[in-house]
Design a protein around this motif. Sequence first.
Motif, PDB file in Angstrom:
ATOM      1  N   SER A  90       0.830  -1.212   0.000  1.00 39.19           N
ATOM      2  CA  SER A  90       0.000   0.000   0.000  1.00 39.19           C
ATOM      3  C   SER A  90       0.859   1.255   0.000  1.00 39.19           C
ATOM      4  CB  SER A  90      -0.926  -0.006   1.220  1.00 39.19           C
ATOM      5  OG  SER A  90      -1.742  -1.160   1.245  1.00 39.19           O
ATOM      6  N   VAL A  94       0.856   4.206  -2.855  1.00 36.47           N
ATOM      7  CA  VAL A  94       0.561   5.603  -2.489  1.00 36.47           C
ATOM      8  C   VAL A  94       1.765   6.494  -2.764  1.00 36.47           C
ATOM      9  CG1 VAL A  94      -0.048   7.145  -0.582  1.00 36.47           C
ATOM     10  CG2 VAL A  94      -1.172   4.927  -0.784  1.00 36.47           C
ATOM     11  N   SER A  95       2.951   6.019  -2.436  1.00 31.14           N
ATOM     12  CA  SER A  95       4.166   6.814  -2.670  1.00 31.14           C
ATOM     13  C   SER A  95       4.369   7.088  -4.154  1.00 31.14           C
ATOM     14  CB  SER A  95       5.386   6.082  -2.109  1.00 31.14           C
ATOM     15  OG  SER A  95       5.297   5.935  -0.704  1.00 31.14           O
ATOM     16  N   ILE A  98       1.952   9.776  -5.315  1.00 33.65           N
ATOM     17  CA  ILE A  98       2.346  11.110  -4.854  1.00 33.65           C
ATOM     18  C   ILE A  98       3.638  11.562  -5.527  1.00 33.65           C
ATOM     19  CG2 ILE A  98       3.074  12.474  -2.857  1.00 33.65           C
ATOM     20  CD1 ILE A  98       1.349  10.615  -1.118  1.00 33.65           C
ATOM     21  N   PHE A 172      -0.835   5.820   5.643  1.00 41.19           N
ATOM     22  CA  PHE A 172      -0.773   7.262   5.408  1.00 41.19           C
ATOM     23  C   PHE A 172       0.521   7.852   5.969  1.00 41.19           C
ATOM     24  CE2 PHE A 172      -1.436  11.368   7.578  1.00 41.19           C
ATOM     25  CZ  PHE A 172      -1.589  12.198   6.477  1.00 41.19           C
ATOM     26  N   SER A 175       3.669   6.599   4.199  1.00 42.05           N
ATOM     27  CA  SER A 175       3.722   7.072   2.804  1.00 42.05           C
ATOM     28  C   SER A 175       4.229   8.501   2.709  1.00 42.05           C
ATOM     29  CB  SER A 175       2.346   6.966   2.148  1.00 42.05           C
ATOM     30  OG  SER A 175       1.929   5.626   2.046  1.00 42.05           O
ATOM     31  N   TYR A 179       7.431   8.744  -0.001  1.00 39.22           N
ATOM     32  CA  TYR A 179       7.256   9.096  -1.416  1.00 39.22           C
ATOM     33  C   TYR A 179       8.467   9.824  -1.982  1.00 39.22           C
ATOM     34  CZ  TYR A 179       6.290  14.043  -0.369  1.00 39.22           C
ATOM     35  OH  TYR A 179       6.388  15.358   0.030  1.00 39.22           O
TER      36      TYR A 179
END
Length: 579
Positions: A90, A94-95, A98, A172, A175, A179
């Motif tokens: 995950s 997400v990284s 972004i 969250f 990440s 990122y």
Amino acid sequence: MAEQVRKSTIAPTAEKRKNELRKGRDFSAFFWLLMVAILLVLVGLPIFYLLYRSFSLPKDGGFTLNNYVEAFTNSRYLESIKNSLILATSVGVVSTLIGVPLAWAITRTNMPLRGLMRLLVLVGFTTPPFLGGIAWMLLAGPNSGELNKWIMGLTGAEKGPINIYTMAGAVFVVSIYSYQYTFLLVSSALDLVSSEMEDAAMVLGAGTFKTTIKVTIPLVMPSIISGFILSFLEALALFGSPTLLLIPARTPIITSEIWQMFQAPANIELASAFSLPLLGLTALLLWFQRRLLAKRNFTSLTGKGGAKRTLDIRGWRWAFLGFCLFMSTLSLFLPFFILLRASLSKAWGRPLESSNLTLQWYDDVLFKQPYTSLSIQNSLLYSAGAATLAMFIGIAIAYIVNRQLVRGWRLLSFVAILPLVIPGIVIAIGIFSAYSRPPLVLYGTAFILIVAFTTRFMPMAFSNSSDIFKSINPEMEQAARNLGSSQVGTVVRITVPLVKRALMGGWMLVFILAMRELSCAILLFSTNTQVMPTVLFEMVNEGSFERVAAIGVVMLLIIFAVVAVGYKVIGKDFLVDKR
């Protein structure tokens, strides 16, 4: 006349003998071999003991496979592996979502304040992830979190909607501090892509965004995949923030389980066996990542100089600027604000007004509480010691490899990079096993943490030095050698002064990484060798959030000060990760 001829004949001969005498006393070969031996001990000994303990019985040290059977049949341990893979995957996704848009906007478009945005991204990268996790506990804890209070005040709700103590919360937090891997790799790749192919696509009718998706993104796909892999591995090996956020949620992960195996009664053998697959997966993915980056030169082949131009994205440039500021707010501004606010409050849950303002927590952690002030001194001392030692060894090994001074220099390069594939908590297990028994009993002393930080971050020092030495023409060194200087003397007097600014940048990078390292320290510290990350971790478990915030602000100010000096003295590139 005869006397002048005789003197002119004797003088060169005397000088030649003097040079020969100097060369006869040249201990450079011994020094290089000593550096190689130190490297092999630093890297090889922990790995050997990690393997040895994984096959050992806890008491008598006999051979067994029971540690592996226990590690991979126990339902809790299997659940922790599943949870870690969910978290890491995950975070990688997400990284990527972004990091890629940020890299494109900052590198290739006419977005305003691009230089400032790049700086904010990299400064956010220096924020310790576990400290960011602590800040988000204060911001998004159920009901008591500051964001939940703001939402309840605005909506009149009786309960805050945000709960950071969940898998989503952990994804969250990890990440927003991972990122940057994708950002750095993709922005570097975009710098190498010329605009000819993009211009051709636009001439054929493609718009800016369609050209980016159809042309630009495929050209840097190896770097995007590499960024995903590094973010995945960062999340998989991270201890601090996932542990703080997922233990209250009763969600085990690999690193938290390894940490608990070290709690009394400690089971080092089981921890060693459980950590080896993590090491294997990390090594496999990093190998794959390096193969991808090695092939990225396919990006574009043109007969021109690879000219680049910024893309005009019109009104969208403000939207991307807002996105950049939003991400910097999440990773940098909000965490620093809440930590500063809590550190200045008599009670952090109360409104920040004159009756609730105080500096007593700074007075406590800096002067009145011996263990916190000692932890600050220890962090500075151990980080500086590790940075110095890592750079000293890294410079020597990089010089040996680049000048091919020993046989097997390629293997030596591999060994120098090897700690890069070993997660911090796994290195800590190997170092604990290697240095907690004769003949090298370092456990309980400052030296074990300095050795751990040196081993962990020496690949950064080696990579930094290796890149620098590749740019140095060896002719000046050869001239010094012809005049009688030893190899080591030549490096010290000629080579290092030429690149001292860049080497200072490497030292600062290792110092910052050591200052924020929790994964190694959490298994190796003792009462007298506490460092700031371990004190913060223990204080959170005690619920002393005001003191946590104060020491966290002190830690961030130290790191930001080093970053500011680095930018002033070295330039903007010293923070770029050399992986």
